[in-house]
Design a protein around this motif. Structure first.
Motif, PDB file in Angstrom:
ATOM      1  N   UNK A 102      54.064 -20.771  22.516  1.00 42.62           N
ATOM      2  CA  UNK A 102      54.188 -21.887  22.192  1.00 42.62           C
ATOM      3  C   UNK A 102      54.575 -22.745  23.479  1.00 42.62           C
ATOM      4  N   UNK A 103      54.208 -23.755  24.343  1.00 39.59           N
ATOM      5  CA  UNK A 103      55.418 -24.592  25.446  1.00 39.59           C
ATOM      6  C   UNK A 103      55.251 -25.721  25.042  1.00 39.59           C
ATOM      7  N   UNK A 104      56.692 -26.363  25.129  1.00 40.73           N
ATOM      8  CA  UNK A 104      56.525 -27.821  25.209  1.00 40.73           C
ATOM      9  C   UNK A 104      57.709 -27.978  25.717  1.00 40.73           C
TER      10      UNK A 104
ATOM     11  N   UNK B 143      57.884 -32.144  33.491  1.00 38.46           N
ATOM     12  CA  UNK B 143      57.761 -30.675  34.084  1.00 38.46           C
ATOM     13  C   UNK B 143      56.889 -30.187  33.584  1.00 38.46           C
ATOM     14  N   UNK B 144      56.194 -30.033  32.204  1.00 36.87           N
ATOM     15  CA  UNK B 144      55.671 -28.686  31.863  1.00 36.87           C
ATOM     16  C   UNK B 144      54.398 -28.399  32.343  1.00 36.87           C
ATOM     17  N   UNK B 145      53.484 -28.879  32.577  1.00 37.58           N
ATOM     18  CA  UNK B 145      52.297 -28.917  33.744  1.00 37.58           C
ATOM     19  C   UNK B 145      52.865 -28.019  35.104  1.00 37.58           C
ATOM     20  N   UNK B 146      53.380 -28.876  35.953  1.00 40.38           N
ATOM     21  CA  UNK B 146      54.259 -27.919  36.857  1.00 40.38           C
ATOM     22  C   UNK B 146      54.862 -26.289  36.848  1.00 40.38           C
ATOM     23  N   UNK B 147      55.433 -26.913  35.545  1.00 41.64           N
ATOM     24  CA  UNK B 147      56.437 -25.007  35.442  1.00 41.64           C
ATOM     25  C   UNK B 147      55.448 -24.426  34.883  1.00 41.64           C
ATOM     26  N   UNK B 148      54.727 -24.707  33.738  1.00 38.38           N
ATOM     27  CA  UNK B 148      54.032 -23.395  33.213  1.00 38.38           C
ATOM     28  C   UNK B 148      52.529 -23.620  34.655  1.00 38.38           C
ATOM     29  N   UNK B 149      52.151 -23.940  35.390  1.00 37.12           N
ATOM     30  CA  UNK B 149      51.411 -23.441  36.434  1.00 37.12           C
ATOM     31  C   UNK B 149      52.463 -22.030  36.875  1.00 37.12           C
ATOM     32  N   UNK B 150      53.632 -22.483  37.141  1.00 38.64           N
ATOM     33  CA  UNK B 150      54.008 -21.418  38.211  1.00 38.64           C
ATOM     34  C   UNK B 150      53.853 -20.288  37.572  1.00 38.64           C
ATOM     35  N   UNK B 151      54.873 -20.590  36.446  1.00 40.76           N
ATOM     36  CA  UNK B 151      54.630 -19.229  35.558  1.00 40.76           C
ATOM     37  C   UNK B 151      53.665 -18.449  35.430  1.00 40.76           C
TER      38      UNK B 151
ATOM     39  N   UNK C 276      34.897 -12.215  32.859  1.00 42.80           N
ATOM     40  CA  UNK C 276      36.329 -11.701  33.609  1.00 42.80           C
ATOM     41  C   UNK C 276      37.413 -11.052  33.686  1.00 42.80           C
ATOM     42  N   UNK C 277      37.125 -10.439  32.082  1.00 39.91           N
ATOM     43  CA  UNK C 277      38.405 -10.018  31.726  1.00 39.91           C
ATOM     44  C   UNK C 277      39.720 -10.569  31.322  1.00 39.91           C
ATOM     45  N   UNK C 278      39.687 -11.848  31.239  1.00 43.59           N
ATOM     46  CA  UNK C 278      40.358 -12.682  30.976  1.00 43.59           C
ATOM     47  C   UNK C 278      41.470 -11.986  30.258  1.00 43.59           C
ATOM     48  N   UNK C 279      42.955 -11.877  30.739  1.00 47.05           N
ATOM     49  CA  UNK C 279      44.407 -11.781  30.184  1.00 47.05           C
ATOM     50  C   UNK C 279      44.945 -12.975  29.650  1.00 47.05           C
ATOM     51  N   UNK C 280      44.832 -13.709  29.983  1.00 45.28           N
ATOM     52  CA  UNK C 280      45.843 -15.191  29.670  1.00 45.28           C
ATOM     53  C   UNK C 280      45.076 -15.881  30.181  1.00 45.28           C
ATOM     54  N   UNK C 281      44.975 -17.112  28.988  1.00 42.08           N
ATOM     55  CA  UNK C 281      44.435 -18.496  29.062  1.00 42.08           C
ATOM     56  C   UNK C 281      45.598 -19.751  28.175  1.00 42.08           C
ATOM     57  N   UNK C 282      45.716 -20.564  29.789  1.00 44.85           N
ATOM     58  CA  UNK C 282      46.113 -21.589  29.433  1.00 44.85           C
ATOM     59  C   UNK C 282      46.120 -22.753  29.123  1.00 44.85           C
ATOM     60  N   UNK C 283      46.230 -23.296  27.732  1.00 46.83           N
ATOM     61  CA  UNK C 283      45.454 -24.402  27.179  1.00 46.83           C
ATOM     62  C   UNK C 283      46.727 -26.019  27.729  1.00 46.83           C
ATOM     63  N   UNK C 284      46.332 -26.932  28.533  1.00 45.88           N
ATOM     64  CA  UNK C 284      47.553 -27.552  28.712  1.00 45.88           C
ATOM     65  C   UNK C 284      46.433 -28.852  28.079  1.00 45.88           C
ATOM     66  N   UNK C 285      46.474 -29.366  27.143  1.00 49.28           N
ATOM     67  CA  UNK C 285      47.352 -28.819  25.766  1.00 49.28           C
ATOM     68  C   UNK C 285      46.545 -29.277  24.671  1.00 49.28           C
ATOM     69  N   UNK C 286      47.225 -29.285  23.469  1.00 52.77           N
ATOM     70  CA  UNK C 286      46.880 -28.572  21.797  1.00 52.77           C
ATOM     71  C   UNK C 286      46.283 -30.399  21.517  1.00 52.77           C
ATOM     72  N   UNK C 287      46.797 -31.558  22.003  1.00 54.86           N
ATOM     73  CA  UNK C 287      46.433 -33.042  21.419  1.00 54.86           C
ATOM     74  C   UNK C 287      44.832 -32.980  22.148  1.00 54.86           C
TER      75      UNK C 287
END
Ligand SMILES: Nc1ncnc2c1ncn2[C@@H]1O[C@H](COP(=O)(O)OP(=O)(O)OP(=O)(O)O)[C@@H](O)[C@H]1O
Length: 721
Positions: A441-443, A449-457, A537-548
């Motif tokens: 969970x990321x907040x 800059x949440x989207x910008x940061x998590x995008x690079x991560x 696609x054998x996805x290993x990581x899903x990013x949901x931006x954002x829960x709201x």
């Protein structure tokens, strides 16, 4: 509603009455990405669905919708195996119930000319179909339409030539022709090993560490040498005429130590390279196969074990469902994908796709290295394959069955800790790595800059071979991809447009997919889409931006926090069941000017905070000396309990984050269990202060070179000629 299928060659439209479609549109094809050589003036395309194309082949050549990046849509009418069987029965179509597919007679082959009476395969999970005789493929809805046409016109087969979903543009045609020419050019200028002088052949074998692979084996598999780049050439022969469809080139680079780095390149590009290397050597009656993660491993298995063996086209990073029909004939599939934890995890996931009951897995270990190494070390292949573990596991196990797994975790602590970030050493230090099946969970404050940061991560991980799916509900995919591309290239491409194609071509090779949702979405639709993408696609990581963006559709007459808990619980379950990491961006519940955010700022209840494995907070205030500077705080880390905080500098031109220059800030690592710190993370006395080691990272300038994907799964570009 009437649905149009374009008749190729005659350019007339056939209209197919499909009453079912009165209420719903068929799900658009899930498209592969095509090699492109795009002129500069062309804008980035395909990030949003552009009308509907069908995924039908013509005369042995696949037709792909041309997307720069793959977009994933929700399956409009999730097809169940019961629906598929029911439909086939009502149409009186005979079928066999296979492992991953239903097998039916092909409707694209004249009954009298059918070589194999059951050559059309329908994927049991998605309903996608493939006719192995004609290479016609498409969605379940496409197949239904075809059957309706046949029935209506009282035909007993359809010509594959009539079906092509969308007309190829001139540019697409050019691309395809260019690829074909390139494949032919490389192949015809490559030399069979048997034509090389013995000393040269030996030298090449030494370079690739395959001295034990005989010339006879190389010859049987058609492996050649492309002299200009000293690359091994693995051919892709396919289709009913077993023609040359592509090539993979493998080049070896010595690192100075005894380690060799391999670089791969394919034509066509890796995202449309669907070769199961070794398939032409499989006999029609073969009932057993060893599935490997590399062409060299397949050579080793074939030579040492005398068993049929095929290699996955992109290593263990994915098993595209379109290849499943080719594996249906085998009663036993042994997965021997590599020698590390990631390949082991992949083999467990792929055995679900292949049908658990026929799969057994070679567990990596000292006595079970990857096949090519096993050959080199004179291992007994028969013994290794025989001692592979059945994939179907029981619900209740004893420690006896677990002890090897536990041992594996103890000897591979680094690998168990997950994939390491290349750009965020501090995250590696605190979280140790990015692991499958976890929920993060990321907040952070609004606009911090949440989207910008998590995008690079996420981009960083994707560049390490973590197949990634984005659900960006707030900003559209074009904007998100622009941010990611800027971070990938580490520069403002607006000012360097001449470099656009270079970076876009490399970016396109990442296993990166986008959901096409925007705005409020129903949680079930989102989860269905994620499930669908994991399968495809054998996805290993899903990013949901954002829960709201999932809250709005739920019934808010009930407690808002209860809804949030429910949604977090659903993502938690998905992460665990799908062995997929989910990163969930959540806006904070409350923001007070003079206090940093805490875990409690996010969640409605303690129950929800227990669901997350990791809690990350982008802090904007107070914790750092410079106003406006961000820090990343880890307030929960279930893996080993380490929590901590480190400062981040933002580079506006590249939209990237980095540790500040040495001495200006310190990495603070909070001691104690994370739960203890949740409330006081920002205020508590820092018990353990470490000298910032980030200097190492900053000493090495984050050069353009670093942004180039270097993993074996995502081949480097080799220029020919
Ligand atoms: N550390 C930073 N310092 C200054 N500007 C930043 C920083 N990080 C991101 N930005 C810029 O701030 C703007 C907002 O960033 P972003 O959309 O990532 O924030 P967010 O927290 O996701 O926003 P929201 O709360 O609306 O979801 C962007 O223009 C971005 O380039």
């Amino acid at each position: 509603m009437w649905r149009s299928l374009l008749l190729r060659g005659t350019t007339c439209l056939v209209q197919v009455a499909t009453p079912r479609l009165l209420h719903q549109r068929p799900s658009p094809p899930l498209c592969a990405r095509l090699l492109t050589r795009r002129p500069l003036h062309r804008p980035p395309c395909g990030l949003e669905p552009r009308g509907e194309g069908y995924f039908l082949a013509h005369g042995g050549t696949r037709a792909f919708k041309k997307d720069a990046k793959s977009s994933v849509e929700a399956p409009v009418s999730p097809t169940t195996i019961t629906d598929i069987k029911q439909y086939l029965r009502t149409k009186e179509i005979p079928f066999h119930d296979g492992y991953s597919c239903l097998h039916t007679p092909s409707i694209f082959v004249e009954p009298s000319a059918r070589r194999d009476s059951f050559s059309l395969f329908v994927d049991k999970t998605t309903g996608q179909f493939l006719c192995k005789d004609t290479l016609v493929e498409g969605s379940w809805e496409d197949l239904q339409d075809c059957l309706e046409v046949m029935q209506k016109e009282e035909q007993d087969f359809l010509s594959p030539r009539v079906l092509l979903g969308y007309p190829e543009s001139v540019e697409e045609q050019e691309d395809r022709e260019w690829e074909l020419r390139e494949v032919q050019r490389i192949w015809s200028s490559s030399v069979p090993f048997s034509d090389l002088p013995e000393d040269e052949a030996q030298l090449i074998k030494t370079m690739f560490q395959i001295t034990k692979i005989s010339n006879a084996t190389l010859k049987r598999f058609g492996v050649r040498l492309f002299k200009p780049t000293k690359s091994l050439v693995f051919p892709w022969f396919g289709g009913p005429d077993s023609s040359l469809k592509g090539v993979k080139l493998l080049s070896a680079q010595s690192t100075g130590t005894d380690k060799v780095i391999y670089n791969e390149a394919t034509v066509p590009k890796c995202n449309s390279y669907y070769n199961l290397f070794g398939l032409p050597l499989v006999g029609r009656m073969d009932a057993e196969v060893v599935l490997t993660g590399h062409e060299l491993d397949t050579l080793a298995v074939s030579q040492a074990a005398g068993l049929p063996s095929v290699a996955l086209p992109r290593g263990f990073s994915c098993l595209p469902p379109i290849l499943l029909p080719y594996l249906e004939q085998f009663k036993r599939v042994t997965l021997w994908l590599g020698d590390d934890i990631r390949s082991w995890e992949a083999s467990k996931i792929y055995s679900r796709k292949l049908g658990l009951r026929r799969c057994s897995l070679v567990r990596p270990g000292e006595s079970r290295p990857r096949p090519v190494e096993a050959l080199d070390r004179g291992k007994n292949f028969g013994h290794i394959i025989k001692s592979s573990i059945p994939a179907a596991h029981k619900s209740i196990v004893s420690f006896k069955q677990l002890r090897e797994d536990v041992y594996g975790e103890l000897v591979n602590t680094e690998q168990v800790a997950g994939v390491k970030w290349g750009r965020f050493q501090e995250l590696n230090r605190i979280l140790k790595g990015h692991r499958k099946g976890e929920l993060t969970v990321f907040t952070g404050p609004t606009g911090s800059g949440k989207t910008t940061f998590i995008s690079e991560v996420a981009l960083d991980l994707c560049m390490q071979g973590v197949n990634t799916l984005w659900g960006s509900f707030e900003i559209n995919n074009v904007r998100l991809a622009k941010i990611m591309l800027t971070q990938f290239a580490m520069q403002r491409l607006e000012e360097n447009l001449e470099q656009y194609d270079f970076w876009a071509d490399k970016f396109e090779e990442l296993a990166l997919y986008f959901m096409t949702f925007h705005g409020q979405q129903n949680i079930k639709t989102v989860l269905d889409t994620m499930q669908h993408a994991v399968y495809l696609y054998d996805i290993n990581h899903v990013i949901i931006d954002n829960l709201q963006f999932m809250m709005g559709q739920e019934n808010l007459s009930v407690d808002k926090f209860a809804v949030q808990d429910h949604i977090i619980g659903a993502f938690r379950k998905f992460a665990t069941n799908s062995s997929c990491h989910v990163t969930l961006v959540i806006h904070p519940r409350k923001e007070e000017d003079d206090r940093e955010l805490q875990t409690a700022s996010i969640f409605g209840s303690a129950k929800a905070s227990q669901e997350a494995d990791n809690v990350l907070i982008l802090q904007e205030k107070k914790l750092v000396t410079c106003p406006g500077r961000r820090s990343l705080q880890v307030t929960k880390n279930r893996f080993d309990g380490d929590v901590g905080i480190f400062p981040l500098d933002f580079h506006k031109s590249s939209l990237t984050f980095a540790a500040p220059i040495k001495g200006r800030h310190k990495l603070r690592k909070l001691a104690g269990k994370p739960e203890d710190d949740e409330e006081e993370a920002g205020e508590k006395e820092v018990k353990e202060v470490k000298k910032e080691k980030a200097a190492k990272a900053t000493k090495t300038p984050r050069s353009v070179k670093k942004a180039t994907p270097q993993t074996p799964q995502f081949p480097c570009v080799i220029s020919f000629g």
